[in-house]
Design a protein around this motif. Structure first.
Motif, PDB file in Angstrom:
ATOM      1  N   MET A 118       0.839  -1.183   0.000  1.00 11.61           N
ATOM      2  CA  MET A 118       0.000   0.000   0.000  1.00 11.61           C
ATOM      3  C   MET A 118       0.876   1.235   0.000  1.00 11.61           C
ATOM      4  O   MET A 118       1.931   1.238  -0.586  1.00 11.61           O
ATOM      5  N   TRP A 119       0.476   2.309   0.674  1.00 10.21           N
ATOM      6  CA  TRP A 119       1.149   3.604   0.523  1.00 10.21           C
ATOM      7  C   TRP A 119       2.503   3.675   1.210  1.00 10.21           C
ATOM      8  O   TRP A 119       3.064   4.721   1.384  1.00 10.21           O
ATOM      9  N   GLY A 120       3.059   2.549   1.600  1.00 14.34           N
ATOM     10  CA  GLY A 120       4.309   2.566   2.363  1.00 14.34           C
ATOM     11  C   GLY A 120       4.181   1.569   3.490  1.00 14.34           C
ATOM     12  O   GLY A 120       5.181   1.032   3.976  1.00 14.34           O
ATOM     13  N   GLY A 121       2.971   1.264   3.886  1.00 16.33           N
ATOM     14  CA  GLY A 121       2.713   0.174   4.814  1.00 16.33           C
ATOM     15  C   GLY A 121       2.217  -1.020   4.009  1.00 16.33           C
ATOM     16  O   GLY A 121       2.561  -1.179   2.845  1.00 16.33           O
TER      17      GLY A 121
ATOM     18  N   ARG B 287      -6.399   5.192   9.538  1.00 16.33           N
ATOM     19  CA  ARG B 287      -6.137   6.079  10.672  1.00 16.33           C
ATOM     20  C   ARG B 287      -5.553   7.380  10.113  1.00 16.33           C
ATOM     21  O   ARG B 287      -4.377   7.695  10.309  1.00 16.33           O
ATOM     22  N   PRO B 288      -6.399   8.148   9.407  1.00 14.93           N
ATOM     23  CA  PRO B 288      -5.890   9.364   8.748  1.00 14.93           C
ATOM     24  C   PRO B 288      -5.665  10.504   9.738  1.00 14.93           C
ATOM     25  O   PRO B 288      -6.283  10.540  10.807  1.00 14.93           O
TER      26      PRO B 288
ATOM     27  N   ALA C  59      -2.550   8.925   1.031  1.00 14.57           N
ATOM     28  CA  ALA C  59      -1.797  10.032   1.634  1.00 14.57           C
ATOM     29  C   ALA C  59      -2.533  11.359   1.484  1.00 14.57           C
ATOM     30  O   ALA C  59      -2.284  12.306   2.244  1.00 14.57           O
ATOM     31  N   LEU C  60      -3.456  11.453   0.519  1.00 15.73           N
ATOM     32  CA  LEU C  60      -4.200  12.701   0.312  1.00 15.73           C
ATOM     33  C   LEU C  60      -5.037  13.065   1.533  1.00 15.73           C
ATOM     34  O   LEU C  60      -5.360  14.238   1.749  1.00 15.73           O
ATOM     35  N   LEU C  61      -5.401  12.071   2.336  1.00 12.93           N
ATOM     36  CA  LEU C  61      -6.256  12.342   3.492  1.00 12.93           C
ATOM     37  C   LEU C  61      -5.530  13.095   4.601  1.00 12.93           C
ATOM     38  O   LEU C  61      -6.176  13.673   5.485  1.00 12.93           O
TER      39      LEU C  61
ATOM     40  N   ARG D 210      -6.585  16.775   0.638  1.00 17.40           N
ATOM     41  CA  ARG D 210      -8.033  16.587   0.816  1.00 17.40           C
ATOM     42  C   ARG D 210      -8.818  17.358  -0.244  1.00 17.40           C
ATOM     43  O   ARG D 210      -9.849  16.891  -0.722  1.00 17.40           O
ATOM     44  N   ARG D 211      -8.294  18.540  -0.631  1.00 17.26           N
ATOM     45  CA  ARG D 211      -8.982  19.299  -1.702  1.00 17.26           C
ATOM     46  C   ARG D 211      -8.940  18.534  -3.026  1.00 17.26           C
ATOM     47  O   ARG D 211      -9.909  18.493  -3.772  1.00 17.26           O
TER      48      ARG D 211
END
Ligand code: BT5
Length: 252
Positions: free
Chosen positions: A5-8, A70-71, A182-184, A190-191
């Motif tokens: 996933m994103w690094g995890g 967990r954002p 990661a956008l969260l 988020r935008r």
């Protein structure tokens, strides 16, 4: 099964049967499970929708999955976790079947105006701080939902003759979610996510009828604000509708 996933890593637990994958992930989140836990089940005995409604699916027919996030965001941003999973699921459906569902505010994916999938996000707080978001999704793969619910399924709409493999669909969805995860964590990300969700939301620009507890509104779905509320232009002026209040949203 483990995938990148994103690094995890996504930690996937695929069960034969569970009451609800959301409940299972929520219980594990409360015991400290790490972000990335994914519970999938062939069958749910108490699958849940919004507002105490039920989510139905015969054993082995559809994809029933919940993800632990967990954002680093606030309660007002939780709707973006719904959007991130809905967008990832729509991408996965397109990649696997050639058919791209659209988003219906606040929590559905539609193909041809029929419900293909529903998302249920539930937040966990500790001392007022957001500590986890459990996002569950049911994607109809081989069974279109109960009679009268207006559902459809990938095997009925897909451009390929092959039945859809739920494991491949899950892998694609988690890949697309990992790319957005990661956008969260920051306001500019988020935008980006909110703008993508608006672009792919078929509700905007439609005249709709919104059933709220004790009230009905009709008007143009004009915008989704930064807190995920739908702005409806009614005859008596604009109204902001919160996802949690909506009983039904139908064409006006
Ligand atoms: C939703 O609720 O659409 C959210 C559904 C989330 C289900 C997933 S499955 C994995 C995870 N674990 C859970 O326990 N839940 C999540 P809502 O908008 O309230 O829609 C529920 C309504 O959709 C029901 O009242 C039925 O009318 C209809 N419905 C039930 N099962 C369906 C299906 N398989 N396909 C289409 N419509 C369905």
């Amino acid at each position: 099964m483990v995938s990148a996933m994103w690094g995890g890593e996504w930690q996937i637990r695929w069960l034969d049967e569970v009451d609800s994958t959301n409940t299972s992930v929520r219980d594990q989140a409360r015991q400290g499970a790490a972000e990335g836990l994914v519970v999938v089940a062939d069958q749910q005995t108490a699958g849940r929708g919004r507002l105490d409604r039920t989510w139905e699916s015969p054993p082995g027919a559809n994809l029933l999955a919940s993800v632990l996030l967990r954002p680093q965001c606030e309660a007002a941003d939780v709707h973006l976790c719904t959007e991130a999973v809905a967008l990832a699921a729509a991408d996965a459906c397109r990649e696997v079947t050639g058919v791209e569902p659209v988003l219906k505010w606040p929590n559905d994916l539609l193909v041809g105006g029929r419900k293909l999938a529903g998302v249920l996000a539930e937040a966990e707080f500790s001392g007022g701080t957001l500590v986890a978001v459990i996002v569950g999704i049911g994607i109809n793969v081989a069974w279109p939902g109960p009679d009268g619910a207006g559902g459809t399924c990938l095997d009925d709409v897909g451009a390929t003759a092959q039945p859809v493999d739920r494991r491949v669909l899950l892998e694609r969805m988690l890949g697309a979610l990992g790319a957005r995860r990661a956008l969260l964590d920051d306001a500019s990300g988020r935008r980006v996510l909110a703008d993508e969700a608006r672009r792919r939301c078929a509700t905007l620009g439609q005249v709709i009828r919104v059933v709220l507890p004790g009230e009905e509104l009709t008007g143009l779905a004009a915008a989704i604000d930064d807190e995920g509320r739908l702005v409806v232009e009614t005859a008596s002026g604009p109204r902001r509708v919160t996802a949690g209040d909506v009983v039904h949203l139908r064409p006006g």
